[in-house]
Design an enzyme around this catalytic site. Structure first.
Site, mmCIF file in Angstrom:
data_model
loop_
_atom_site.group_PDB
_atom_site.id
_atom_site.type_symbol
_atom_site.label_atom_id
_atom_site.label_comp_id
_atom_site.label_asym_id
_atom_site.label_seq_id
_atom_site.Cartn_x
_atom_site.Cartn_y
_atom_site.Cartn_z
ATOM 1 N N ASP A 556 22.262 12.840 -1.392
ATOM 2 C CA ASP A 556 22.079 14.166 -0.821
ATOM 3 C C ASP A 556 21.226 15.061 -1.704
ATOM 4 O OD1 ASP A 556 23.920 14.307 -2.815
ATOM 5 O OD2 ASP A 556 25.106 15.886 -1.888
ATOM 6 N N LYS A 557 21.050 14.684 -2.994
ATOM 7 C CA LYS A 557 20.246 15.500 -3.904
ATOM 8 C C LYS A 557 19.418 14.583 -4.785
ATOM 9 C CE LYS A 557 23.675 19.201 -4.097
ATOM 10 N NZ LYS A 557 24.616 19.946 -4.941
ATOM 11 N N THR A 558 18.346 15.132 -5.323
ATOM 12 C CA THR A 558 17.457 14.329 -6.163
ATOM 13 C C THR A 558 17.328 14.899 -7.562
ATOM 14 O OG1 THR A 558 15.534 15.569 -5.369
ATOM 15 C CG2 THR A 558 16.128 13.553 -4.196
#
Length: 567
Positions: A556-558
């Site tokens: 969901d996040k990088t």
């Protein structure tokens, strides 16, 4: 260890108070006292039976030589020649008898040659059962010593007694949660003990343990009214309680780490197998095996030390910072910061500024990058806390409600703006944000991350049930094969009892491969190196075996995938 319940904090599973048993036997405990009696019995037995195998072998050889001389004097050889001449005279009529005589002669010759090649035992060698009893006592003695190193619970049961409360000078058995490091027996100091680089405080009754209480649960107006430390005595007291703001990790020596590594269960079993091959005169194979084991364990030790060096490189850079103490601003290093300090955090002209500790913004605003801790790639805006009206009576919540006012250790300061707060009269000397130091060292957000990496599961295990089932099946076949060899050997009486027992033990150690646990560890370590080459640092190696079953991975996040810095 059965002891009265001690209330432990949520970060650990349990804490058990212990007291060290006396060690009157030259530094060894009473658990070794039965072995002294057994060693005395075994040595007396060996001394009493010394030379018996040699005397029995001499008597056996004398009887055999007498039998051979008797056969020779009775014309056994001439009978054979006469049979051959009779066969020539009567054609092939005595062929069957000649073949039978030839078979008897060949068997006798082979047995005679085998008897001549067999070496006599040492003149001082004791009886077989006496030596076997001594070897069994020695092996059990070694197991008692090794098991106390391999199992902390056994060590606690044998070397310590349970207590009802924690006292200075005694010990505490600290059990962490699963996959959060290994259990440890630590010494209790005056009102506290250290575990996994974290300080735990003990109450006056000695029955309640809490994490080191940092000033993170006060009301907001309390922080706004604080004006820093006012005397040297307060600062010394705070330093003795909280310690320095450092993430220093001590690197153990190669010697100590190597000794600890080779005394593990798998290397010990491998060295035991190699020593058996030495007893069977396969010294070249045994020495090569020992050398290979030593080189492999050296590589493992070098890998551990290298990882610890990498963790040590994550510590904060020593930078200067402005702190408000004794009603004036002064310059100190970031490692000298103490919880309760008022300090100024300003953006430098060159390079990024790392937040040195967990802090509450009292005056000014700033923008920070929290990608290394939270994975959030978007910079976060932080502003001063508002203590006007009812908000001043709120209790600080740095994880949720007041996260917008909190700076976290290890994050990067991108921008800072000075602003005079009505509720906080102290102004910054370098146009930075005025902050209240909440948590330092290994208690801060960055310190918790470093501890998680350092004390993640050290033992690399695969599916334990499948491995145990395989070893059990192999052990059954090994026992059957050893029993068959022992039975046939005792019936034929061509080998000594020493050789038969050694062969049976070699069968057991060969069928149950000592390299199996090492091979499973190598498989996981190979995956770790492959991930490391791809710039992926695995904090929990035990999950790699489960990752092999994953078909889909969703992110969901990088933020955490775009940087490899922790400071």
């Amino acid at each position: 260890v059965h002891s009265m319940a001690v209330t432990a904090p949520d970060c650990v599973k349990s804490v058990s108070p212990l007291r060290r048993r006396p060690a009157p036997l030259f530094g060894f405990g009473l658990e070794y006292s039965p072995f002294i009696i057994l060693y005395a019995i075994a040595l007396e037995w060996c001394f009493r039976t010394s030379g018996q195998p040699f005397a029995a072998a001499i008597a056996h050889e004398a009887a055999k030589n007498a039998l051979q001389a008797k056969l020779k004097s009775s014309g056994f050889a001439e009978v054979v020649i006469d049979d051959e001449e009779e066969e020539e005279e009567h054609g092939g009529g005595g062929a069957a008898e000649g073949m039978l005589t030839e078979a008897v002669n060949s068997t006798a010759i082979a047995e005679s040659m085998h008897a001549q090649d067999r070496k006599l035992p040492n003149p001082l060698l004791p009886d077989f059962w006496a030596v076997l009893f001594l070897a069994v006592v020695f092996i059990f003695n070694a197991l008692v010593w090794f098991v106390q190193r391999w199992s902390l619970r056994v060590k606690a049961q044998v070397q310590y007694t349970a207590e009802s409360r924690l006292e200075a000078g005694h010990y505490a058995l600290v059990m962490p949660h699963k996959h959060q490091g290994a259990a440890e027996i630590v010494k209790v100091e005056d009102g506290y003990f250290m575990f996994q680089r974290q300080k735990f405080e003990i109450d006056a009754s000695g029955t309640k343990v809490t994490e080191l209480l940092m000033p993170v649960n006060e009301k907001l107006k309390t922080y706004a009214a604080h004006t820093g430390y006012q005397s040297e005595g307060e600062m010394k007291q705070a330093l003795a309680r909280y310690g320095t703001n450092s993430l220093q990790i001590e690197i153990p020596s190669f010697k100590d780490t190597f000794i600890k590594q080779i005394l593990g269960p798998v290397p010990t079993f491998q060295f035991f197998c190699a020593s058996l091959w030495l007893l069977d005169e396969y010294w070249n194979y045994a020495l090569f095996n020992i050398f290979a084991i030593g080189m492999y364990e050296c590589s493992v030790v070098f890998g551990k030390l290298k990882n610890m060096q990498a963790l040590r490189g994550m510590k904060k850079a020593v930078v200067k910072i402005q702190v408000y103490r004794q009603n004036k601003w002064s310059e100190i290093t970031a490692e000298e910061l103490l919880p309760g300090d008022i300090f100024s955090l300003a953006k430098q002209t060159e390079g990024d500024v790392s937040v040195p500790c967990d802090a509450l913004v009292l005056a000014g605003t700033c923008v920070v990058n929290e990608a290394t801790l939270t994975g959030e790639s978007t910079p976060q805006m932080k502003e001063a806390t508002d203590v006007e009206g009812m908000q001043g009576d709120e209790t600080l919540d740095i994880e949720k409600a007041h996260r917008i006012h909190t700076l976290y250790s290890g994050t990067s300061l991108m921008q800072s703006n000075v602003a005079q707060a009505k509720s906080f009269p102290i102004s910054s000397p370098d146009s930075g944000c005025v902050c209240y130091c909440l948590r330092t060292g290994f208690s801060s957000s960055e310190g918790k991350l470093v501890r998680m990496i350092e004390y993640s599961q050290e033992q690399v295990l695969t599916d334990a049930k499948e491995v145990l089932a395989l070893l059990t099946l192999l052990l059954v076949f090994a026992l059957i094969a050893s029993g068959y060899v022992l039975k046939k050997g005792l019936e034929e009486k061509k080998r000594s009892q020493y050789e038969l027992v050694l062969r049976c033990v070699l069968i057991l150690t060969s069928v149950v491969p000592p390299e199996l646990p090492m091979q499973t560890a190598v498989a996981v370590n190979t995956a770790l190196f492959a991930l490391l080459k791809a710039a992926v640092f695995c904090t929990e190696p035990f999950r790699i075996t489960y990752a092999g079953k994953v078909e889909f991975a969703l992110f969901d996040k990088t933020g955490t995938l775009t940087t490899d810095k922790l400071d």
